[in-house]
Write a protein that holds these residues in place. Sequence first.
Motif, PDB file in Angstrom:
ATOM      1  N   PRO A 110      10.733 -14.409  45.549  1.00  0.00           N
ATOM      2  CA  PRO A 110       9.287 -12.712  45.127  1.00  0.00           C
ATOM      3  C   PRO A 110       8.213 -12.534  45.218  1.00  0.00           C
ATOM      4  N   ASN A 111       7.433 -13.405  46.010  1.00  0.00           N
ATOM      5  CA  ASN A 111       5.762 -13.227  46.512  1.00  0.00           C
ATOM      6  C   ASN A 111       6.014 -12.317  47.512  1.00  0.00           C
ATOM      7  N   SER A 112       7.408 -11.694  48.145  1.00  0.00           N
ATOM      8  CA  SER A 112       6.840 -10.741  49.329  1.00  0.00           C
ATOM      9  C   SER A 112       6.749  -9.696  48.374  1.00  0.00           C
ATOM     10  N   GLU A 113       6.852  -9.386  47.030  1.00  0.00           N
ATOM     11  CA  GLU A 113       7.075  -8.407  46.863  1.00  0.00           C
ATOM     12  C   GLU A 113       5.251  -7.741  46.513  1.00  0.00           C
ATOM     13  N   LYS A 114       4.752  -8.962  46.646  1.00  0.00           N
ATOM     14  CA  LYS A 114       3.075  -9.251  46.244  1.00  0.00           C
ATOM     15  C   LYS A 114       1.824  -8.840  47.806  1.00  0.00           C
TER      16      LYS A 114
ATOM     17  N   ALA B  58       8.888 -13.403  62.732  1.00  0.00           N
ATOM     18  CA  ALA B  58       9.600 -13.174  62.656  1.00  0.00           C
ATOM     19  C   ALA B  58       9.787 -13.810  60.004  1.00  0.00           C
ATOM     20  N   ARG B  59       9.392 -14.603  60.371  1.00  0.00           N
ATOM     21  CA  ARG B  59       9.591 -15.010  58.452  1.00  0.00           C
ATOM     22  C   ARG B  59       8.939 -14.376  58.020  1.00  0.00           C
ATOM     23  N   LEU B  60       7.558 -14.519  58.521  1.00  0.00           N
ATOM     24  CA  LEU B  60       6.269 -13.181  58.398  1.00  0.00           C
ATOM     25  C   LEU B  60       6.176 -11.806  57.559  1.00  0.00           C
ATOM     26  N   LYS B  61       6.660 -11.242  58.677  1.00  0.00           N
ATOM     27  CA  LYS B  61       7.244 -10.387  59.010  1.00  0.00           C
ATOM     28  C   LYS B  61       8.416  -9.609  57.678  1.00  0.00           C
TER      29      LYS B  61
ATOM     30  N   ASP C 175       8.465  -6.626  55.031  1.00  0.00           N
ATOM     31  CA  ASP C 175       8.602  -5.518  55.144  1.00  0.00           C
ATOM     32  C   ASP C 175       9.552  -6.179  53.811  1.00  0.00           C
ATOM     33  N   LYS C 176       9.541  -7.022  53.028  1.00  0.00           N
ATOM     34  CA  LYS C 176      10.659  -7.391  51.693  1.00  0.00           C
ATOM     35  C   LYS C 176      12.272  -6.755  52.356  1.00  0.00           C
ATOM     36  N   ASP C 177      12.457  -7.571  53.708  1.00  0.00           N
ATOM     37  CA  ASP C 177      13.649  -7.477  54.089  1.00  0.00           C
ATOM     38  C   ASP C 177      14.285  -9.373  53.211  1.00  0.00           C
ATOM     39  N   ARG C 178      15.064  -9.543  52.334  1.00  0.00           N
ATOM     40  CA  ARG C 178      15.793 -10.535  52.537  1.00  0.00           C
ATOM     41  C   ARG C 178      16.958 -11.201  53.139  1.00  0.00           C
ATOM     42  N   THR C 179      17.573 -10.106  53.804  1.00  0.00           N
ATOM     43  CA  THR C 179      18.782 -10.382  54.538  1.00  0.00           C
ATOM     44  C   THR C 179      17.705 -10.922  55.829  1.00  0.00           C
TER      45      THR C 179
END
Length: 129
Positions: A53-57, A11-14, A18-22
């Motif tokens: 911020p790496n989630s954006e990439k 779920a953390r990787l997902k 998904d760029k889901d901060r919440t």
Amino acid sequence: MTKSTLDLARARLKAYVDKDRTAIEALLADDYHFSSPIDNELDRATYLRRCWPNSEKTNSFDEVIATEDGSRAVIVYEAAAAGGHRFRNCEVTTARGDKIVRVEVYFGWDMPHKAPKGGSVENDGEGHA
């Protein structure tokens, strides 16, 4: 029902894909810590400021192997980042109840591998590719 540690790690990787901060904030315990070859025991707030911020990439995580032993799970994955860069990492996730309390990331190699089959390349001096 309590989720397995492996479910929490996935779920953390997902959340990154998904760029889901919440979602990621809901997964991390207040006393969460993160370590990698370049991060030493970052607390939750520092992790979210430095690493999230790496989630954006981040485009995808493709699981290579995953296993769980009680409160710890290990996932080896190949990830795809913006610009087509692919790499392989290993993560050890530790949970308490339904919260992640610790993640250790071990950087892997670029995909495709920089070294020719049966060969080597010089270390870049940073401890990772």
